[in-house]
Design an enzyme around this catalytic site. Structure first.
Site, PDB file in Angstrom:
ATOM      1  N   ALA A  50     -90.770  44.660 -22.743  1.00 50.76           N
ATOM      2  CA  ALA A  50     -91.617  44.848 -23.926  1.00 50.76           C
ATOM      3  C   ALA A  50     -93.099  44.877 -23.540  1.00 50.76           C
ATOM      4  O   ALA A  50     -93.893  45.570 -24.157  1.00 50.76           O
ATOM      5  CB  ALA A  50     -91.356  43.753 -24.954  1.00 50.76           C
ATOM      6  N   CYS A  57     -89.631  50.476 -11.583  1.00 49.66           N
ATOM      7  CA  CYS A  57     -88.917  51.738 -11.375  1.00 49.66           C
ATOM      8  C   CYS A  57     -87.659  51.502 -10.533  1.00 49.66           C
ATOM      9  O   CYS A  57     -87.594  50.558  -9.744  1.00 49.66           O
ATOM     10  CB  CYS A  57     -89.809  52.748 -10.651  1.00 49.66           C
ATOM     11  SG  CYS A  57     -91.271  53.242 -11.562  1.00 49.66           S
ATOM     12  N   GLU A  59     -86.556  53.225  -7.988  1.00 52.92           N
ATOM     13  CA  GLU A  59     -86.782  53.398  -6.552  1.00 52.92           C
ATOM     14  C   GLU A  59     -87.312  52.125  -5.910  1.00 52.92           C
ATOM     15  O   GLU A  59     -86.822  51.692  -4.869  1.00 52.92           O
ATOM     16  CB  GLU A  59     -87.779  54.554  -6.300  1.00 52.92           C
ATOM     17  CG  GLU A  59     -87.311  55.879  -6.845  1.00 52.92           C
ATOM     18  CD  GLU A  59     -87.729  56.167  -8.285  1.00 52.92           C
ATOM     19  OE1 GLU A  59     -87.873  57.350  -8.622  1.00 52.92           O
ATOM     20  OE2 GLU A  59     -87.916  55.211  -9.076  1.00 52.92           O
TER      21      GLU A  59
END
Length: 140
Positions: A50, A57, A59
């Site tokens: 939030a 990410c 990755e």
């Protein structure tokens, strides 16, 4: 570019992890699988929060997973993603993820795969995705 690894297995590992993505705000699910120099595959997914900057990410999640398990060199990564978990196009890594990849590889030999499926994918080196990059060799 590293040509001696099973691309199908790496891409499938990313695809199989996609349903673990936590993206309740963007609804854009991403998964990644990294191949370490040891031959082991580590996966990660994007995890939103939030408080947007607190997310991560896929990755970087996969790379940090590998590092947390003792790996220090990544030789390849496969990335998949799409709106509501539906893979309809290629999902290239963001700039921050490209820089994190650079920390744990030789960019001339690191293979980056962005895939729509195990049969449909694009492949390039990190050096092609992040030219003139800043790395540990820059700090001397």
């Amino acid at each position: 570019m590293n040509s001696k690894f099973n691309r199908f297995e790496l891409i499938k590992s990313a695809i199989d992890s996609l349903n673990f993505s936590y993206a309740p705000y963007s609804h854009f699910n991403v998964a990644a699988a990294v191949l370490a120099s040891s031959g082991k595959i580590y996966t990660g997914v994007n995890v939103e929060n939030a408080s947007y900057p607190a997310g991560i990410c896929a990755e970087r999640n996969a790379i940090f997973h590998a590092v947390a398990c003792g790996e220090k060199e990544i030789t390849a990564i496969a990335i998949v993603g799409g709106l509501n978990g539906q893979i309809t196009d290629y999902c290239p890594p963001c700039g921050v993820c490209r820089q994190v990849m650079r920390e744990f590889c030789d960019p001339e030999h690191m293979t980056v795969i962005i895939a729509k499926s195990t049969d449909e994918y694009k492949e390039m080196t990190l050096a092609e995705l992040l030219p003139e990059s800043f790395g540990t060799d820059s700090i001397v």
